[in-house]
Scaffold this motif. Structure first.
Motif, PDB file in Angstrom:
ATOM      1  N   ALA A   1      53.603 -78.909   6.297  1.00  0.00           N
ATOM      2  CA  ALA A   1      54.933 -78.678   6.887  1.00  0.00           C
ATOM      3  C   ALA A   1      55.224 -77.182   6.980  1.00  0.00           C
ATOM      4  CB  ALA A   1      56.007 -79.376   6.060  1.00  0.00           C
ATOM      5  N   ALA A   2      54.883 -76.455   5.909  1.00  0.00           N
ATOM      6  CA  ALA A   2      55.140 -75.000   5.916  1.00  0.00           C
ATOM      7  C   ALA A   2      54.366 -74.338   7.061  1.00  0.00           C
ATOM      8  CB  ALA A   2      54.740 -74.398   4.575  1.00  0.00           C
ATOM      9  N   LYS A   3      53.131 -74.781   7.263  1.00  0.00           N
ATOM     10  CA  LYS A   3      52.326 -74.179   8.340  1.00  0.00           C
ATOM     11  C   LYS A   3      52.888 -74.535   9.712  1.00  0.00           C
ATOM     12  CE  LYS A   3      47.957 -73.888   5.884  1.00  0.00           C
ATOM     13  NZ  LYS A   3      47.077 -74.860   5.262  1.00  0.00           N
ATOM     14  N   CYS A   4      53.353 -75.766   9.852  1.00  0.00           N
ATOM     15  CA  CYS A   4      53.892 -76.209  11.151  1.00  0.00           C
ATOM     16  C   CYS A   4      55.177 -75.447  11.500  1.00  0.00           C
ATOM     17  CB  CYS A   4      54.162 -77.713  11.125  1.00  0.00           C
ATOM     18  SG  CYS A   4      52.657 -78.683  10.935  1.00  0.00           S
ATOM     19  N   LEU A   5      55.962 -75.128  10.482  1.00  0.00           N
ATOM     20  CA  LEU A   5      57.179 -74.345  10.714  1.00  0.00           C
ATOM     21  C   LEU A   5      56.812 -72.898  11.050  1.00  0.00           C
ATOM     22  CD1 LEU A   5      60.243 -74.469  10.771  1.00  0.00           C
ATOM     23  CD2 LEU A   5      60.259 -74.007   8.320  1.00  0.00           C
ATOM     24  N   GLU A   6      55.845 -72.362  10.329  1.00  0.00           N
ATOM     25  CA  GLU A   6      55.406 -70.986  10.612  1.00  0.00           C
ATOM     26  C   GLU A   6      54.852 -70.877  12.035  1.00  0.00           C
ATOM     27  OE1 GLU A   6      56.087 -68.225   9.008  1.00  0.00           O
ATOM     28  OE2 GLU A   6      57.149 -69.593   7.672  1.00  0.00           O
ATOM     29  N   ALA A   7      54.144 -71.929  12.467  1.00  0.00           N
ATOM     30  CA  ALA A   7      53.581 -71.916  13.822  1.00  0.00           C
ATOM     31  C   ALA A   7      54.708 -71.800  14.857  1.00  0.00           C
ATOM     32  CB  ALA A   7      52.746 -73.175  14.068  1.00  0.00           C
ATOM     33  N   GLY A   8      55.812 -72.511  14.632  1.00  0.00           N
ATOM     34  CA  GLY A   8      56.953 -72.451  15.553  1.00  0.00           C
ATOM     35  C   GLY A   8      57.626 -71.087  15.517  1.00  0.00           C
ATOM     36  N   LYS A   9      57.760 -70.538  14.319  1.00  0.00           N
ATOM     37  CA  LYS A   9      58.400 -69.214  14.197  1.00  0.00           C
ATOM     38  C   LYS A   9      57.547 -68.149  14.891  1.00  0.00           C
ATOM     39  CE  LYS A   9      60.807 -69.575   9.757  1.00  0.00           C
ATOM     40  NZ  LYS A   9      60.809 -69.009   8.401  1.00  0.00           N
ATOM     41  N   ALA A  10      56.240 -68.252  14.688  1.00  0.00           N
ATOM     42  CA  ALA A  10      55.343 -67.254  15.293  1.00  0.00           C
ATOM     43  C   ALA A  10      55.454 -67.300  16.815  1.00  0.00           C
ATOM     44  CB  ALA A  10      53.909 -67.522  14.853  1.00  0.00           C
ATOM     45  N   LEU A  11      55.489 -68.503  17.337  1.00  0.00           N
ATOM     46  CA  LEU A  11      55.587 -68.664  18.783  1.00  0.00           C
ATOM     47  C   LEU A  11      56.930 -68.130  19.309  1.00  0.00           C
ATOM     48  CD1 LEU A  11      53.961 -69.941  21.036  1.00  0.00           C
ATOM     49  CD2 LEU A  11      55.089 -72.114  20.533  1.00  0.00           C
ATOM     50  N   ALA A  12      58.001 -68.437  18.569  1.00  0.00           N
ATOM     51  CA  ALA A  12      59.337 -68.012  18.992  1.00  0.00           C
ATOM     52  C   ALA A  12      59.449 -66.491  19.041  1.00  0.00           C
ATOM     53  CB  ALA A  12      60.385 -68.589  18.052  1.00  0.00           C
ATOM     54  N   GLY A  13      58.736 -65.818  18.119  1.00  0.00           N
ATOM     55  CA  GLY A  13      58.865 -64.367  18.044  1.00  0.00           C
ATOM     56  C   GLY A  13      57.804 -63.609  18.820  1.00  0.00           C
ATOM     57  N   GLU A  14      56.947 -64.364  19.470  1.00  0.00           N
ATOM     58  CA  GLU A  14      55.772 -63.747  20.107  1.00  0.00           C
ATOM     59  C   GLU A  14      56.093 -62.667  21.141  1.00  0.00           C
ATOM     60  OE1 GLU A  14      53.198 -66.602  22.183  1.00  0.00           O
ATOM     61  OE2 GLU A  14      51.824 -66.318  20.492  1.00  0.00           O
ATOM     62  N   ARG A  15      57.208 -62.863  21.853  1.00  0.00           N
ATOM     63  CA  ARG A  15      57.475 -61.918  22.949  1.00  0.00           C
ATOM     64  C   ARG A  15      58.768 -61.133  22.745  1.00  0.00           C
ATOM     65  NH1 ARG A  15      57.022 -64.997  28.332  1.00  0.00           N
ATOM     66  NH2 ARG A  15      57.125 -62.892  29.170  1.00  0.00           N
ATOM     67  N   GLY A  16      59.113 -60.889  21.475  1.00  0.00           N
ATOM     68  CA  GLY A  16      60.218 -59.962  21.217  1.00  0.00           C
ATOM     69  C   GLY A  16      61.503 -60.564  20.690  1.00  0.00           C
ATOM     70  N   ALA A  17      61.632 -61.890  20.636  1.00  0.00           N
ATOM     71  CA  ALA A  17      62.852 -62.463  20.053  1.00  0.00           C
ATOM     72  C   ALA A  17      62.806 -62.258  18.538  1.00  0.00           C
ATOM     73  CB  ALA A  17      62.942 -63.954  20.375  1.00  0.00           C
ATOM     74  N   MET A  18      64.009 -62.128  17.930  1.00  0.00           N
ATOM     75  CA  MET A  18      64.064 -61.945  16.486  1.00  0.00           C
ATOM     76  C   MET A  18      64.242 -63.316  15.825  1.00  0.00           C
ATOM     77  SD  MET A  18      66.848 -60.115  14.103  1.00  0.00           S
ATOM     78  CE  MET A  18      66.897 -58.567  14.971  1.00  0.00           C
ATOM     79  N   VAL A  19      63.282 -63.697  14.974  1.00  0.00           N
ATOM     80  CA  VAL A  19      63.340 -65.017  14.335  1.00  0.00           C
ATOM     81  C   VAL A  19      64.154 -64.903  13.053  1.00  0.00           C
ATOM     82  CG1 VAL A  19      61.998 -66.943  13.425  1.00  0.00           C
ATOM     83  CG2 VAL A  19      61.094 -65.580  15.326  1.00  0.00           C
ATOM     84  N   VAL A  20      65.251 -65.666  12.976  1.00  0.00           N
ATOM     85  CA  VAL A  20      66.169 -65.489  11.845  1.00  0.00           C
ATOM     86  C   VAL A  20      66.194 -66.687  10.896  1.00  0.00           C
ATOM     87  CG1 VAL A  20      67.655 -63.819  13.032  1.00  0.00           C
ATOM     88  CG2 VAL A  20      68.123 -66.273  13.270  1.00  0.00           C
ATOM     89  N   GLY A  21      65.426 -67.738  11.188  1.00  0.00           N
ATOM     90  CA  GLY A  21      65.423 -68.856  10.249  1.00  0.00           C
ATOM     91  C   GLY A  21      64.569 -70.015  10.702  1.00  0.00           C
ATOM     92  N   GLY A  22      64.415 -70.994   9.805  1.00  0.00           N
ATOM     93  CA  GLY A  22      63.623 -72.175  10.136  1.00  0.00           C
ATOM     94  C   GLY A  22      63.899 -73.308   9.165  1.00  0.00           C
ATOM     95  N   PHE A  23      63.911 -74.524   9.677  1.00  0.00           N
ATOM     96  CA  PHE A  23      64.200 -75.720   8.873  1.00  0.00           C
ATOM     97  C   PHE A  23      63.265 -76.835   9.319  1.00  0.00           C
ATOM     98  CE2 PHE A  23      66.207 -79.857   8.572  1.00  0.00           C
ATOM     99  CZ  PHE A  23      66.681 -79.883   7.261  1.00  0.00           C
ATOM    100  N   ILE A  24      62.758 -77.609   8.351  1.00  0.00           N
ATOM    101  CA  ILE A  24      61.868 -78.715   8.731  1.00  0.00           C
ATOM    102  C   ILE A  24      62.176 -79.941   7.877  1.00  0.00           C
ATOM    103  CG2 ILE A  24      59.939 -78.039   7.187  1.00  0.00           C
ATOM    104  CD1 ILE A  24      58.112 -78.701   9.742  1.00  0.00           C
ATOM    105  N   CYS A  25      62.081 -81.121   8.479  1.00  0.00           N
ATOM    106  CA  CYS A  25      62.248 -82.353   7.698  1.00  0.00           C
ATOM    107  C   CYS A  25      61.323 -83.437   8.251  1.00  0.00           C
ATOM    108  CB  CYS A  25      63.703 -82.808   7.664  1.00  0.00           C
ATOM    109  SG  CYS A  25      64.326 -83.444   9.221  1.00  0.00           S
ATOM    110  N   GLN A  26      61.194 -84.494   7.463  1.00  0.00           N
ATOM    111  CA  GLN A  26      60.287 -85.576   7.837  1.00  0.00           C
ATOM    112  C   GLN A  26      60.892 -86.455   8.934  1.00  0.00           C
ATOM    113  OE1 GLN A  26      59.245 -87.699   4.254  1.00  0.00           O
ATOM    114  NE2 GLN A  26      57.144 -88.030   4.938  1.00  0.00           N
ATOM    115  N   GLY A  27      60.028 -87.045   9.751  1.00  0.00           N
ATOM    116  CA  GLY A  27      60.493 -87.946  10.813  1.00  0.00           C
ATOM    117  C   GLY A  27      59.519 -89.104  10.974  1.00  0.00           C
ATOM    118  N   LYS A  28      60.077 -90.282  11.130  1.00  0.00           N
ATOM    119  CA  LYS A  28      59.271 -91.511  11.305  1.00  0.00           C
ATOM    120  C   LYS A  28      58.162 -91.314  12.342  1.00  0.00           C
ATOM    121  CE  LYS A  28      60.042 -96.226  13.056  1.00  0.00           C
ATOM    122  NZ  LYS A  28      59.584 -97.145  12.009  1.00  0.00           N
ATOM    123  N   VAL A  29      56.972 -91.774  12.006  1.00  0.00           N
ATOM    124  CA  VAL A  29      55.845 -91.650  12.938  1.00  0.00           C
ATOM    125  C   VAL A  29      55.800 -92.899  13.813  1.00  0.00           C
ATOM    126  CG1 VAL A  29      53.355 -91.292  13.137  1.00  0.00           C
ATOM    127  CG2 VAL A  29      54.602 -90.310  11.206  1.00  0.00           C
TER     128      VAL A  29
END
Ligand SMILES: Cc1cc2nc3c(=O)[nH]c(=O)nc-3n(C[C@H](O)[C@H](O)[C@H](O)COP(=O)(O)O)c2cc1C
Length: 169
Positions: free
Chosen positions: A86-114
């Motif tokens: 989960a930590a890696k999946c959240l980091e992957a989203g943050k990295a993508l969000a900040g890739e082109r200059g946006a400032m990443v200010v937070g992240g939240f993750i929770c479980q979801g039915k498969v």
């Protein structure tokens, strides 16, 4: 503060979290398929479902187009929210969000039915012993995900983003 809550959701989990966050922040949640324009917002809150360890393709594309401003991400996934995965999946989203200059200010993750159809497919796909085979531990994790996002997840998401927004204002 002008806030855009945008989400991508295949089976509804991420949409439920997005709607809880939006309600808390007195706005509405927008489906990424409408291609919302992030210009003019003080904060973008973008949610995705985890697809093979990364943001799903629709949100991936939208996040990758952000070129500035402030962004926070959230996600739902089948694995436990406190897992390394989960930590890696959240980091992957943050990295993508900040890739082109946006400032990443937070992240939240929770479980979801498969999606049960996916579980059945995976059961049949990999033989015992294969790294992706359905072990009893994996099946237990999937069973645990069944009741998520639950009220505690939605409440944690509301609290997280209310606190984040007040820290930014
Ligand atoms: C094709 C596919 C790939 C997935 N990959 C992962 C994964 O790598 N890790 C994980 O924990 N969950 C994975 N999941 C589970 C979803 O991320 C999870 O059920 C999520 O809450 C679905 O959100 P949604 O209801 O908003 O579509 C996957 C689901 C699908 C359908």
């Amino acid at each position: 503060m002008k806030i855009l809550v945008v989400y991508s959701s295949k089976t509804g989990n991420t949409k439920r979290v997005a709607e809880a966050i939006a309600e808390e922040l007195r706005t509405t949640a927008t489906d990424v398929r409408g291609q919302p324009d992030p210009a003019g917002y003080d904060l973008v809150i973008a949610g995705y479902w985890v697809d093979r360890g990364a943001p799903d393709a629709k949100m991936k594309q939208w996040l990758g187009s952000l070129t500035g401003g402030r962004v926070a991400v959230f996600a739902t996934l089948g694995a436990r929210a406190d897992s390394d995965h989960a930590a890696k999946c959240l980091e992957a989203g943050k990295a993508l969000a900040g890739e082109r200059g946006a400032m990443v200010v937070g992240g939240f993750i929770c479980q979801g039915k498969v999606d049960p159809a996916l579980v059945e497919m995976m059961k049949g796909m990999f033989p015992a012993g294969h790294p992706h085979a359905m072990t009893p531990e994996r099946l237990a994790g999937i069973a645990e995900a069944d009741s998520h996002p639950d009220e505690a997840d939605l409440s944690a998401a509301r609290d997280y983003f209310r606190t984040l927004v007040s820290s930014l204002s």
